[in-house]
Design an enzyme around this catalytic site. Structure first.
Site, PDB file in Angstrom:
ATOM      1  CG  HIS A 206       6.153   1.751  -0.602  1.00 50.30           C
ATOM      2  ND1 HIS A 206       7.176   0.897  -0.278  1.00 50.30           N
ATOM      3  CD2 HIS A 206       6.439   2.218  -1.848  1.00 50.30           C
ATOM      4  CE1 HIS A 206       8.049   0.829  -1.278  1.00 50.30           C
ATOM      5  NE2 HIS A 206       7.616   1.641  -2.238  1.00 50.30           N
TER       6      HIS A 206
ATOM      7  N   GLY B 238       0.820  -1.207   0.000  1.00 48.96           N
ATOM      8  CA  GLY B 238       0.000   0.000   0.000  1.00 48.96           C
ATOM      9  C   GLY B 238       0.852   1.254   0.000  1.00 48.96           C
TER      10      GLY B 238
ATOM     11  CE1 TYR C 244      12.063  -4.169   2.970  1.00 46.94           C
ATOM     12  CE2 TYR C 244      14.432  -3.933   2.815  1.00 46.94           C
ATOM     13  CZ  TYR C 244      13.219  -4.215   2.226  1.00 46.94           C
ATOM     14  OH  TYR C 244      13.156  -4.555   0.893  1.00 46.94           O
TER      15      TYR C 244
END
Length: 562
Positions: free
Chosen positions: A192, A188, A493
């Site tokens: 992001h 999405g 991450y």
């Protein structure tokens, strides 16, 4: 979408039909962990701010709703995060316009509930759909419109859209426009873009966040803001600093970038059984960040089974050199002959295609229609649990260390462990580290991704711990050879091994800075000041949200702020 002006929530008090009251009574029947009275008030508050009974019934999911579990699980991308004992949201709100989000923020704040905002569900630690305290999910699945302006080379993208949908809608309008974001098409854009967002165009155009020129955001006061009304400090913070710490982004305005009519891709596999392969990887370290900006070459390692010349089944480590070149094959071959002749690239290794076809290929989608980019379902169902860690490399790693690192892949089941090297340089070295909160710019040669996936469920505690210990041990081994002071990390991450905030009460600046400086470097200090300015009471918080400085007169709680 443009020209949105700051607005306050308009409170509506009107009589409701008997049908509407029946809907509310039905919704209130579910069992909640906190007091029933409090949540009756919360739902009543929401009902007063939604436009009509039908809208309210269709957009709110409680545990009593037959669709509650399917909606909750629909975009959970990492089963490692979820177990039967995991605290579930008190309800899931699926807004269809900005006023629904404003109402949800107003009522959550009024009744003391935390919010988790979910776009595509790809937060690697699940912070968009789990919490240790009572919470609600604002799921942006209905906010998915994408409006491309080819003449202006811009697009307004609602935060519930996926990057696959963004790529597809751009390509519908032009074969020579693209956008520099990730390769996984189901991610999405809400999270992001706000965390940075890197992909195959990174060396040419930087991150997704580097190419955002406006946004719509609901802040902690329930105000709907655009770039002009939110101010440059907040606009800076949400482009790479994680918007979830500051509000709820409803839409991004992105600057589209030029792509050629023809691009070229190749994948060249080499086994470490071949004596020169490790030397080839070592050579890549010295040249990959210095390639022409149009050329990206990633190196990916995993174990594979093969049969030797005597017919014996063996396992080896495969190194895959994966490339996107913004141009035709003739220019690529000429460039490779000068820049990286050691790879021995041949014409038959290469495939010319359009940019959107390269996106489709990189996403791992089956060959065929490009409409696969619109599919929100993960390629592998059911999805498997996994864990990811990441490092940044500032000087070449000794060849012997590379060999030892890669040998650790043999400790995992075949194909379950993966290590990937992604080069920097190009545009990433030109953008100042303070331009946006993402600070990993000049001086980084490449980043290393450590990844492990497994098949065992959460009930097999020993197996799960074995896999987690593997990826953590590889990460630990690499400590002397990667970035230091701080050891860099990347928000998209997310890694809770780096540390977490406390669930309740004031957040310690000193504690948060341990992971905050890894993600953001010296930009963490500015993020804290922005947070203090726009959300001083810390309404938008999670295990790794940006902390505000203590309010005047408040107990400092060892904040020791900047």
């Amino acid at each position: 979408a443009e020209g949105i002006r700051s607005t306050k929530i308009i409170m509506k008090y009107s009589a409701y039909s008997s049908f509407f009251l029946c809907v509310i009574v039905s919704l209130l029947s579910f069992s909640l962990r906190a007091s029933a009275h409090s949540h009756e008030d919360f739902l009543q508050c929401l009902s007063q701010h939604f436009s009509n009974s039908t809208t309210f019934a269709e957009l709110i999911y409680t545990p009593n709703n037959p669709s509650y579990i399917s909606i909750l699980n629909s975009t959970i991308q990492n089963p490692r995060i979820i177990s039967p004992s995991t605290l579930k949201p008190l309800l899931i709100i699926t807004p269809s316009n900005a006023s629904h989000v404003q109402a949800s923020v107003y009522c959550s704040r009024k009744h003391g509930l935390q919010i988790r905002t979910r776009s595509g569900g790809h937060d690697l630690e699940g912070l968009s759909y789990v919490s240790e305290v009572p919470f609600v999910i604002i799921d942006l699945r209905n906010l998915i419109s994408i409006n491309v302006d080819v003449h202006e080379k811009t697009a307004w993208v609602e935060a519930g859209a996926t990057i696959g949908e963004v790529y597809y809608r751009i390509a519908e309008k032009s074969g020579n426009l693209g956008f520099p974001a990730g390769v996984c098409h189901t991610v999405g854009v809400g999270g992001h873009f706000s965390g940075g967002g890197y992909g195959n165009l990174m060396r040419k155009y930087g991150l997704a966040a580097d190419n955002i020129i406006d946004a719509q955001l609901v802040n902690a006061d329930g105000e709907l803001l655009d770039r002009e009304s939110m101010g440059e400090d907040l606009f800076w913070a949400i482009r790479g600093g994680g918007a979830a710490s500051f509000g709820i982004v409803l839409a991004w305005k992105i600057q589209l970038v030029q792509v050629p009519s023809t691009v070229t891709m190749f994948t060249v596999d080499r086994n470490l059984e071949q004596n020169e392969t490790l030397k080839l990887v070592n050579r890549w370290q010295y040249v990959a960040d210095k390639f022409d900006d149009d050329l990206l070459i990633i190196v990916r390692f995993l174990t594979v089974n093969f049969t030797d010349q005597e017919g014996n089944n063996k396992t080896t480590i495969q190194a895959s050199f994966i490339s996107l070149f913004l141009g035709g094959v003739d220019n690529l071959l000429s460039l490779m002959a000068k820049s990286f002749p050691e790879l021995g690239l041949k014409r038959e290794d290469c495939t010319e295609m359009s940019w959107i076809e390269s996106v489709h290929y990189s996403a791992g989608l089956p060959s065929g229609k490009l409409e696969g980019l619109l599919n929100r379902t993960p390629l592998e169902v059911p999805i498997s649990p996994f864990k990811v860690k990441l490092d940044y490399v500032k000087k070449p790693i000794p060849e012997k260390v590379l060999e030892t690192m890669l040998d650790r892949l043999y400790e995992e089941e075949v194909g379950k462990g993966l290590i990937q090297l992604f080069p920097y340089g190009g545009k990433m070295s030109e953008i100042p580290e303070s331009e946006i909160p993402f600070s990993h710019r000049a001086g980084n040669l490449y980043k290393i991704l450590y990844y492990v996936i497994w098949d065992e469920g959460e009930n097999d505690i020993k197996a799960v711990e074995r896999h987690l210990n593997w990826v953590r041990s590889v990460y630990s081994y690499m400590t002397p050879y990667v970035s230091k002071n701080p050891r860099g990390a990347y928000l998209n991450y997310r890694d809770l091994d780096l540390g977490t905030n406390n669930d309740k009460g004031p957040i310690s600046y000193a504690k948060a800075s341990i992971w905050g400086k890894r993600y953001f470097g010296s930009n963490f200090k500015r993020l804290v000041h922005v947070k203090t300015k726009v959300d001083p009471e810390n309404f938008f918080r999670n295990e790794q949200s940006i902390p505000p400085l203590p309010l005047p007169g408040a107990k400092k709680n060892n904040n020791n702020g900047p």
